[in-house]
Design a protein around this motif. Structure first.
Motif, PDB file in Angstrom:
ATOM      1  N   UNK A 104       2.595  14.482 -13.862  1.00  0.00           N
ATOM      2  CA  UNK A 104       1.484  15.175 -14.516  1.00  0.00           C
ATOM      3  C   UNK A 104       1.585  16.690 -14.313  1.00  0.00           C
ATOM      4  N   UNK A 105       1.950  17.108 -13.085  1.00  0.00           N
ATOM      5  CA  UNK A 105       2.101  18.543 -12.830  1.00  0.00           C
ATOM      6  C   UNK A 105       3.227  19.128 -13.682  1.00  0.00           C
ATOM      7  N   UNK A 125       0.840  -1.213   0.000  1.00  0.00           N
ATOM      8  CA  UNK A 125       0.000   0.000   0.000  1.00  0.00           C
ATOM      9  C   UNK A 125       0.871   1.258   0.000  1.00  0.00           C
ATOM     10  N   UNK A 126       1.954   1.276   0.823  1.00  0.00           N
ATOM     11  CA  UNK A 126       2.828   2.449   0.835  1.00  0.00           C
ATOM     12  C   UNK A 126       3.516   2.633  -0.511  1.00  0.00           C
ATOM     13  N   UNK A 127       3.906   1.565  -1.130  1.00  0.00           N
ATOM     14  CA  UNK A 127       4.541   1.673  -2.449  1.00  0.00           C
ATOM     15  C   UNK A 127       3.568   2.235  -3.486  1.00  0.00           C
ATOM     16  N   UNK A 128       2.324   1.768  -3.442  1.00  0.00           N
ATOM     17  CA  UNK A 128       1.330   2.297  -4.369  1.00  0.00           C
ATOM     18  C   UNK A 128       1.090   3.791  -4.137  1.00  0.00           C
ATOM     19  N   UNK A 142       3.304   5.925  -2.982  1.00  0.00           N
ATOM     20  CA  UNK A 142       4.472   6.620  -3.541  1.00  0.00           C
ATOM     21  C   UNK A 142       4.421   6.714  -5.053  1.00  0.00           C
ATOM     22  N   UNK A 143       3.958   5.618  -5.683  1.00  0.00           N
ATOM     23  CA  UNK A 143       3.835   5.640  -7.149  1.00  0.00           C
ATOM     24  C   UNK A 143       2.798   6.674  -7.587  1.00  0.00           C
ATOM     25  N   UNK A 144       1.685   6.742  -6.859  1.00  0.00           N
ATOM     26  CA  UNK A 144       0.648   7.727  -7.196  1.00  0.00           C
ATOM     27  C   UNK A 144       1.197   9.142  -7.067  1.00  0.00           C
ATOM     28  N   UNK A 145       1.971   9.428  -5.987  1.00  0.00           N
ATOM     29  CA  UNK A 145       2.552  10.755  -5.838  1.00  0.00           C
ATOM     30  C   UNK A 145       3.550  11.061  -6.957  1.00  0.00           C
ATOM     31  N   UNK A 146       4.329  10.056  -7.354  1.00  0.00           N
ATOM     32  CA  UNK A 146       5.289  10.266  -8.449  1.00  0.00           C
ATOM     33  C   UNK A 146       4.565  10.592  -9.751  1.00  0.00           C
TER      34      UNK A 146
END
Length: 255
Positions: free
Chosen positions: A76-77, A62-65, A67-71
């Motif tokens: 995108x930004x 879950x933590x890895x997912x 982090x991937x979402x934040x990356x």
């Protein structure tokens, strides 16, 4: 899950003299019930007690997912900012191209108008060159007519100028200077003869000539008695003048 092991009951015979199994079970159940005067820990904290039975790998995943979402959000930004920058640069390029095109059009219009007045421009240039030539050529000009009038007025009454010789500098060549250190710088030489009914007082004549514009020095060449009349005298004088004798009538023209 929590497994509750029930106490095993060993059956014994009535004749064994051991404790009654049913009495032991009842006693254990009675001891496991909470007393009326006490409260559970969950009631004191104000939340329902929970037990996390998920393995640790699930939390790591879950933590890895996250982090991937934040990356991906950062990507995108960054992509959005890049697109906005590209659009802004493109807009500036279009604006610059439009301004350049307008300037080129204005330049072409001005050149067309300039061609229409090319004859007038040529005339203006020729006039300017003529004015410049006048200023250069006339920079060494002396109005000898006016100067001789001044010389005549400085002479005594009854004395008249009979012959005149003038030599002056030009705009392209300097005037020859005297060889004596006592002679001043000059730009022109005026030699004239004057007729006088009486013996001329040459020093007085030279003193009166000092008031002339640009006067440098004067010399009496000769004084002779006229052979024809035997009563008139002829005097020859030489004057040197400097830049003060220039009339400067073309100075300031065409500026």
């Amino acid at each position: 899950m929590t497994t509750v092991h029930e106490p095993s009951v060993t059956a014994r015979g009535k004749s064994g003299g051991g404790p009654d199994p049913r009495a032991s079970v009842k006693k254990a159940a009675a001891s496991s019930k909470p007393s009326r005067g006490s409260k559970s820990t969950a009631a004191l904290v104000g939340a329902t007690p929970r037990v996390d039975l998920l393995p640790g790998e699930v939390h790591v995943h879950r933590r890895q997912r996250a982090g991937v979402r934040r990356a991906w959000l950062g990507v995108l930004v960054l992509a959005f900012v890049t697109v906005v920058a590209i659009i802004g640069v493109s807009a500036l390029n279009l604006q610059s191209a439009s301004e350049l095109s307008a300037a080129q059009s204005e330049t072409a219009a001005l050149l067309a108008q300039k061609r229409e007045f090319s004859d007038l421009q040529s005339t203006v240039k020729e006039t300017a060159r003529s004015s410049a030539a006048q200023r250069v050529g006339g920079s060494t000009e002396i109005d000898w007519s006016a100067y001789l009038d001044a010389v005549q007025k400085s002479l005594p009454v009854g004395v008249s100028i009979t012959t005149v010789t003038a030599d002056s500098a030009t705009a392209t060549s300097p005037y020859p200077q005297g060889t004596s250190a006592l002679q001043g710088a000059r730009v022109a030489t005026l030699t004239f003869t004057a007729s006088s009914p009486t013996l001329p007082q040459v020093p007085d004549w030279l003193d009166s000539l000092r008031s002339l514009p640009g006067f440098v020095d004067g010399t009496a060449n000769s004084v002779t008695l006229s052979e024809e009349t035997g009563t008139a005298y002829t005097a020859s004088l030489t004057l040197h003048v400097d830049e003060g004798a220039y009339d400067n009538r073309y100075k300031g023209k065409g500026n």
